[in-house]
Design an enzyme around this catalytic site. Sequence first.
Site, PDB file in Angstrom:
ATOM      1  N   THR A  15       0.824  -1.224   0.000  1.00 54.24           N
ATOM      2  CA  THR A  15       0.000   0.000   0.000  1.00 54.24           C
ATOM      3  C   THR A  15       0.851   1.264   0.000  1.00 54.24           C
ATOM      4  OG1 THR A  15      -1.849  -1.109   1.046  1.00 54.24           O
ATOM      5  CG2 THR A  15      -1.702   1.259   1.397  1.00 54.24           C
ATOM      6  N   SER A  19       1.157  -7.395  -1.019  1.00 58.70           N
ATOM      7  CA  SER A  19       1.856  -8.521  -0.381  1.00 58.70           C
ATOM      8  C   SER A  19       1.022  -9.792  -0.339  1.00 58.70           C
ATOM      9  CB  SER A  19       2.349  -8.128   1.009  1.00 58.70           C
ATOM     10  OG  SER A  19       1.287  -7.980   1.896  1.00 58.70           O
ATOM     11  N   SER A  20      -0.270  -9.697  -0.604  1.00 56.87           N
ATOM     12  CA  SER A  20      -1.082 -10.920  -0.694  1.00 56.87           C
ATOM     13  C   SER A  20      -0.710 -11.729  -1.937  1.00 56.87           C
ATOM     14  CB  SER A  20      -2.574 -10.571  -0.720  1.00 56.87           C
ATOM     15  OG  SER A  20      -2.799  -9.497  -1.615  1.00 56.87           O
TER      16      SER A  20
HETATM   17  N1  LIG Z   1      -1.501  -1.921   4.000  1.00 57.09           N
HETATM   18  C1  LIG Z   1      -1.078  -2.788   3.079  1.00 57.09           C
HETATM   19  O1  LIG Z   1       0.064  -2.742   2.676  1.00 57.09           O
HETATM   20  C2  LIG Z   1      -2.056  -3.829   2.611  1.00 57.09           C
HETATM   21  C3  LIG Z   1      -1.827  -4.313   1.209  1.00 57.09           C
HETATM   22  N2  LIG Z   1      -2.961  -5.106   0.775  1.00 57.09           N
HETATM   23  C4  LIG Z   1      -0.565  -5.180   1.080  1.00 57.09           C
HETATM   24  O2  LIG Z   1      -0.316  -5.999   1.905  1.00 57.09           O
HETATM   25  O3  LIG Z   1       0.131  -5.034   0.119  1.00 57.09           O
END
Ligand SMILES: NC(=O)C[C@H](N)C(=O)O
Length: 333
Positions: A12, A55-56
């Site tokens: 993010t 990161s998912s």
């Molecule tokens: N706050 C974040 O970075 C969440 C994002 N979905 C990730 O893990 O890449």
Amino acid sequence: MPRLTLLATGGTIATRAGAAGRVVGATGAELLARARDVWGFDGEVDVVDVAGLVSSALTVPKALGLARAVREALAGSDGVVVTHGTDTMEETAFLLALALGPSAPVTLTGAQRPFDDAAPDGPRNLAAALAWVAAPAAAGTGVTITFADAVLPAIGVRKARTLGLEAFAAPTRGPIGHVDETGVRRHARPEIPEALLAADVTDLPRVAVVPQYLGADATDVEAAVRAGARGLVVAGFGAGNTTPPVTEALVDLLGRGLPVMVTSRTGSGAVAGLYAGGGADLAAAGAVMAGDLSHWQARLLLAAVLGTPDAAGEGWDARARRWLADAGATPRG
Ligand SMILES: NC(=O)C[C@H](N)C(=O)O
């Protein structure tokens, strides 16, 4: 002035709004430029864009590739910052700890709000991460997460909030330091076990996490074994308990040589084999209690133990127990 490396992987912190949702769209150099503005950090930083993923979408082989990039960076710098999505940051941080052991400071950071947010948290988090790895106080602290002014040890850390800015906690251990406009303070030095993963490891064996819930039967355990799991982590109740049918299934599998580790779905505290028909039966059958590790970190530890040579012929359980004690996750025996 120490020489630092910034490895940008996405998350993010590097996302902008897109028609179909947030997408990674800022480079490491752009992140660094914003972070320098926060407290005027002007140290030398080599920037490498390693990946551009939320990161998912990361995988164990990709995270092991990142570990190799961190090793390379450490050969030419005094400290490394990794920008990373928060969703799996606790797993990558743990994998880096397994791969690096005691190393120069490496800290992961990210953001809860996107790069193009009107009030982003990324620049301050990255400024704090750079200040941490540049500080003499960070020596001997190994892999950490720097987030919302706190520095947390990689081992035992968890994402604890969905959107709130204080995204991470190490509930059983607490922060080892803080970084803010007053500077860097270290409160503790974490226990850092020797590296378990060699540089040439590119993937790990399948280890499944099986959940415990009211009335859980053995279906999830059996499905995991059928899918080829080489080991299981059971996300137990409370201090490490399981339902009678799951206890029975796991005791049977342990007897047939399948490694089992026990964690707690509470999210905090140690686990122990206390109750007959549950955790006590698992402990007696040879299951390893995973201390304060989350299910996800215990899964990586078991996979690392099963995926690397047992040079001294100790057995998976003795190796896991030694690592957990060296990490301060369980008492030294
Ligand atoms: N706050 C974040 O970075 C969440 C994002 N979905 C990730 O893990 O890449």
